[in-house]
Write a protein that holds these residues in place. Structure first.
Motif, PDB file in Angstrom:
ATOM      1  N   ALA A 130     -10.365   4.854  -1.581  1.00  0.00           N
ATOM      2  CA  ALA A 130      -9.259   4.077  -0.997  1.00  0.00           C
ATOM      3  C   ALA A 130      -8.965   4.556   0.429  1.00  0.00           C
ATOM      4  O   ALA A 130      -8.748   3.750   1.332  1.00  0.00           O
ATOM      5  CB  ALA A 130      -8.009   4.207  -1.869  1.00  0.00           C
ATOM      6  N   LEU A 154       0.831  -1.211   0.000  1.00  0.00           N
ATOM      7  CA  LEU A 154       0.000   0.000   0.000  1.00  0.00           C
ATOM      8  C   LEU A 154       0.868   1.264   0.000  1.00  0.00           C
ATOM      9  O   LEU A 154       0.538   2.261  -0.667  1.00  0.00           O
ATOM     10  CB  LEU A 154      -0.930  -0.006   1.220  1.00  0.00           C
ATOM     11  CG  LEU A 154      -1.781   1.255   1.411  1.00  0.00           C
ATOM     12  CD1 LEU A 154      -2.738   1.448   0.225  1.00  0.00           C
ATOM     13  CD2 LEU A 154      -2.558   1.185   2.722  1.00  0.00           C
ATOM     14  N   ILE A 155       1.958   1.248   0.745  1.00  0.00           N
ATOM     15  CA  ILE A 155       2.869   2.404   0.766  1.00  0.00           C
ATOM     16  C   ILE A 155       3.370   2.678  -0.651  1.00  0.00           C
ATOM     17  O   ILE A 155       3.336   3.816  -1.144  1.00  0.00           O
ATOM     18  CB  ILE A 155       4.066   2.136   1.723  1.00  0.00           C
ATOM     19  CG1 ILE A 155       3.594   2.105   3.179  1.00  0.00           C
ATOM     20  CG2 ILE A 155       5.164   3.188   1.529  1.00  0.00           C
ATOM     21  CD1 ILE A 155       4.646   1.600   4.170  1.00  0.00           C
ATOM     22  N   ASP A 156       3.797   1.625  -1.332  1.00  0.00           N
ATOM     23  CA  ASP A 156       4.299   1.764  -2.706  1.00  0.00           C
ATOM     24  C   ASP A 156       3.200   2.306  -3.630  1.00  0.00           C
ATOM     25  O   ASP A 156       3.433   3.224  -4.426  1.00  0.00           O
ATOM     26  CB  ASP A 156       4.796   0.403  -3.199  1.00  0.00           C
ATOM     27  CG  ASP A 156       5.383   0.481  -4.589  1.00  0.00           C
ATOM     28  OD1 ASP A 156       6.561   0.864  -4.708  1.00  0.00           O
ATOM     29  OD2 ASP A 156       4.676   0.182  -5.563  1.00  0.00           O
ATOM     30  N   ALA A 157       2.000   1.760  -3.499  1.00  0.00           N
ATOM     31  CA  ALA A 157       0.882   2.205  -4.339  1.00  0.00           C
ATOM     32  C   ALA A 157       0.504   3.658  -4.050  1.00  0.00           C
ATOM     33  O   ALA A 157       0.132   4.411  -4.957  1.00  0.00           O
ATOM     34  CB  ALA A 157      -0.334   1.287  -4.123  1.00  0.00           C
ATOM     35  N   THR A 158       0.603   4.061  -2.791  1.00  0.00           N
ATOM     36  CA  THR A 158       0.256   5.434  -2.395  1.00  0.00           C
ATOM     37  C   THR A 158       1.190   6.444  -3.066  1.00  0.00           C
ATOM     38  O   THR A 158       0.776   7.522  -3.502  1.00  0.00           O
ATOM     39  CB  THR A 158       0.330   5.578  -0.859  1.00  0.00           C
ATOM     40  OG1 THR A 158      -0.636   4.700  -0.285  1.00  0.00           O
ATOM     41  CG2 THR A 158       0.044   7.005  -0.402  1.00  0.00           C
ATOM     42  N   ILE A 159       2.460   6.081  -3.157  1.00  0.00           N
ATOM     43  CA  ILE A 159       3.443   6.970  -3.785  1.00  0.00           C
ATOM     44  C   ILE A 159       3.236   7.032  -5.298  1.00  0.00           C
ATOM     45  O   ILE A 159       3.336   8.094  -5.909  1.00  0.00           O
ATOM     46  CB  ILE A 159       4.880   6.478  -3.476  1.00  0.00           C
ATOM     47  CG1 ILE A 159       5.144   6.547  -1.975  1.00  0.00           C
ATOM     48  CG2 ILE A 159       5.919   7.300  -4.245  1.00  0.00           C
ATOM     49  CD1 ILE A 159       6.419   5.831  -1.539  1.00  0.00           C
ATOM     50  N   ARG A 160       2.908   5.891  -5.906  1.00  0.00           N
ATOM     51  CA  ARG A 160       2.928   5.797  -7.369  1.00  0.00           C
ATOM     52  C   ARG A 160       1.568   5.971  -8.032  1.00  0.00           C
ATOM     53  O   ARG A 160       1.479   6.083  -9.256  1.00  0.00           O
ATOM     54  CB  ARG A 160       3.520   4.446  -7.769  1.00  0.00           C
ATOM     55  CG  ARG A 160       5.016   4.335  -7.403  1.00  0.00           C
ATOM     56  CD  ARG A 160       5.525   2.907  -7.541  1.00  0.00           C
ATOM     57  NE  ARG A 160       5.300   2.400  -8.885  1.00  0.00           N
ATOM     58  CZ  ARG A 160       5.233   1.110  -9.207  1.00  0.00           C
ATOM     59  NH1 ARG A 160       5.369   0.190  -8.273  1.00  0.00           N
ATOM     60  NH2 ARG A 160       5.022   0.736 -10.437  1.00  0.00           N
ATOM     61  N   THR A 161       0.494   6.013  -7.249  1.00  0.00           N
ATOM     62  CA  THR A 161      -0.827   6.044  -7.880  1.00  0.00           C
ATOM     63  C   THR A 161      -1.067   7.328  -8.672  1.00  0.00           C
ATOM     64  O   THR A 161      -0.560   8.399  -8.349  1.00  0.00           O
ATOM     65  CB  THR A 161      -1.950   5.868  -6.832  1.00  0.00           C
ATOM     66  OG1 THR A 161      -3.187   5.670  -7.542  1.00  0.00           O
ATOM     67  CG2 THR A 161      -2.095   7.089  -5.924  1.00  0.00           C
ATOM     68  N   GLU A 162      -1.858   7.174  -9.749  1.00  0.00           N
ATOM     69  CA  GLU A 162      -2.288   8.320 -10.546  1.00  0.00           C
ATOM     70  C   GLU A 162      -3.804   8.327 -10.693  1.00  0.00           C
ATOM     71  O   GLU A 162      -4.327   9.008 -11.562  1.00  0.00           O
ATOM     72  CB  GLU A 162      -1.618   8.264 -11.922  1.00  0.00           C
ATOM     73  CG  GLU A 162      -0.107   8.438 -11.846  1.00  0.00           C
ATOM     74  CD  GLU A 162       0.573   8.468 -13.207  1.00  0.00           C
ATOM     75  OE1 GLU A 162       0.353   7.524 -13.987  1.00  0.00           O
ATOM     76  OE2 GLU A 162       1.307   9.436 -13.482  1.00  0.00           O
ATOM     77  N   VAL A 163      -4.525   7.576  -9.848  1.00  0.00           N
ATOM     78  CA  VAL A 163      -5.989   7.600  -9.922  1.00  0.00           C
ATOM     79  C   VAL A 163      -6.486   8.964  -9.431  1.00  0.00           C
ATOM     80  O   VAL A 163      -5.769   9.687  -8.739  1.00  0.00           O
ATOM     81  CB  VAL A 163      -6.640   6.456  -9.094  1.00  0.00           C
ATOM     82  CG1 VAL A 163      -6.184   5.090  -9.612  1.00  0.00           C
ATOM     83  CG2 VAL A 163      -6.362   6.607  -7.615  1.00  0.00           C
ATOM     84  N   GLY A 164      -7.697   9.305  -9.797  1.00  0.00           N
ATOM     85  CA  GLY A 164      -8.255  10.620  -9.499  1.00  0.00           C
ATOM     86  C   GLY A 164      -8.862  10.721  -8.103  1.00  0.00           C
ATOM     87  O   GLY A 164      -8.857   9.753  -7.334  1.00  0.00           O
ATOM     88  N   PRO A 165      -9.374  11.916  -7.774  1.00  0.00           N
ATOM     89  CA  PRO A 165      -9.864  12.226  -6.417  1.00  0.00           C
ATOM     90  C   PRO A 165     -10.931  11.262  -5.887  1.00  0.00           C
ATOM     91  O   PRO A 165     -10.903  10.926  -4.696  1.00  0.00           O
ATOM     92  CB  PRO A 165     -10.460  13.632  -6.566  1.00  0.00           C
ATOM     93  CG  PRO A 165      -9.751  14.205  -7.749  1.00  0.00           C
ATOM     94  CD  PRO A 165      -9.466  13.075  -8.675  1.00  0.00           C
ATOM     95  N   GLU A 215     -11.447   8.047  -6.623  1.00  0.00           N
ATOM     96  CA  GLU A 215     -10.815   6.768  -6.279  1.00  0.00           C
ATOM     97  C   GLU A 215      -9.942   6.923  -5.037  1.00  0.00           C
ATOM     98  O   GLU A 215      -9.911   6.053  -4.166  1.00  0.00           O
ATOM     99  CB  GLU A 215      -9.949   6.273  -7.452  1.00  0.00           C
ATOM    100  CG  GLU A 215     -10.723   5.912  -8.699  1.00  0.00           C
ATOM    101  CD  GLU A 215     -11.319   4.517  -8.624  1.00  0.00           C
ATOM    102  OE1 GLU A 215     -11.984   4.201  -7.610  1.00  0.00           O
ATOM    103  OE2 GLU A 215     -11.128   3.762  -9.587  1.00  0.00           O
ATOM    104  N   VAL A 216      -9.234   8.041  -4.950  1.00  0.00           N
ATOM    105  CA  VAL A 216      -8.378   8.295  -3.792  1.00  0.00           C
ATOM    106  C   VAL A 216      -9.222   8.362  -2.517  1.00  0.00           C
ATOM    107  O   VAL A 216      -8.875   7.770  -1.489  1.00  0.00           O
ATOM    108  CB  VAL A 216      -7.557   9.591  -3.970  1.00  0.00           C
ATOM    109  CG1 VAL A 216      -6.908  10.021  -2.658  1.00  0.00           C
ATOM    110  CG2 VAL A 216      -6.487   9.399  -5.043  1.00  0.00           C
TER     111      VAL A 216
END
Lengths: 208, 208
Positions: free
Chosen positions: A49, A32-43, A45-46
């Motif tokens: 999550a 999850l830490i890795d995904a949090t840094i790299r995600t490009e989903v929009g507001p 989806e954020v």
């Protein structure tokens, strides 16, 4: 004086059971830490999550220790430094390093550093290299039942360390009374990238 | 050569909007990291929390950059080192440090370190202290548009640093051509716990 807690009645089976329970959770949080840094989903989806994460946190906090994890020992004397920032199997921020002692008394750890450990683009943060070397040198300088704390650490950066597959090595270079000197390095597939030396001291309270 | 990415068409408003979107997510994950270390709930609750976390990760990974975050710049030249291991506002493993430059040219950061930064029980991992000081000294030695990388870092541990409210300070001590020397320390309410000095070098490729 440091608080090393011995958990009465906790045997080797219990330690294995606790590890099997909490280690997969920790590994999920690392992802999850890795995904949090790299995600490009929009507001939207954020936000969705974030709500899921907050629900998980709330669930985990239903019962929790009041303080940090500390270092707990089983009744058999097994050490559980599970909250440790470098080697903690219950600390999602830790890589975590697994350190092996080799036949010649030196130590070695092979590991992979991803997006969470970045400083210069695509490369390991210089501070992270210092952090990991402090721990690996300290491990080389330590022996069962002997508490040693870092006195002075010197880190020399030879070149940038790329994110990815790396290893660290360390060994005792000499001892002088309560002082133990260790040297080591961090390396990628092309060789050393960062060198370190340190002196570790057995504190007065631990000698008594 | 390092890849500093300028994102075309990204203005100050966009940067603020992106930060407002991702910073609360990151903060939620920081809470989750703490809860993961400290939780005492049983296997069923842990499994349920893990499922929620994996669902959040999967959602965030629906769209993600292929690599680490790097350092991106807006069209206006605003730097976004958001994945940085020490200061990254999108890196849940970062405390994150917020570093202020004072009128005398020195820098200072006030922050709280919790369970995720532990080494000796109840205390900051010596490696974490080295990591943070590397960054704060590097910030003191830096200027806008000048890339400086750590050459050598020396860290002297005066006493154990308790987890909790801390601060770090650093300043340039002297300059010598492409080398900039900085000194600084980490402190709790009773004064310095760890001192550091370092030399930072402007790499050849950055001078061209």
């Amino acid at each position: 004086m440091l608080d090393y807690t011995r958990v009465e009645g906790l045997g080797a089976d219990d330690v294995a059971r606790l590890r099997a329970c909490y280690e997969p959770l920790t590994q999920s949080v690392r992802e999850l830490i890795d995904a949090t840094i790299r995600t490009e989903v929009g507001p939207d989806e954020v936000a969705a999550a974030t709500a899921q994460i907050d629900a998980a946190t709330q669930r985990l906090r239903r019962a929790q220790r009041e303080t940090s994890f500390g270092i707990q020992f089983s009744a058999d004397g097994d050490s559980m430094p599970w909250g440790n920032a470098v080697i903690g199997v219950r600390n999602p921020s830790a890589p975590p390093l697994v350190i092996r002692r080799l036949a010649d008394g030196s130590v070695r750890s092979d590991f992979v550093l991803g997006a969470a450990f970045e400083g210069p683009p695509g490369h390991v943060h210089g501070g992270v290299s210092a952090e990991l070397l402090d721990h690996v040198l300290g491990d080389a300088a330590s022996a069962p039942g002997v508490h040693r704390l870092t006195g002075t650490l010197t880190v020399r950066y030879l070149r940038l360390t790329p994110l990815g597959r790396l290893h660290a090595e360390a060994r005792i270079s000499r001892t002088d009374g309560v002082k133990t000197y260790a040297v080591g390095h961090l390396a990628d597939e092309h060789g050393p990238t960062v060198e370190a030396e340190a002196v570790f001291i057995e504190p007065r309270w631990a000698r008594q």
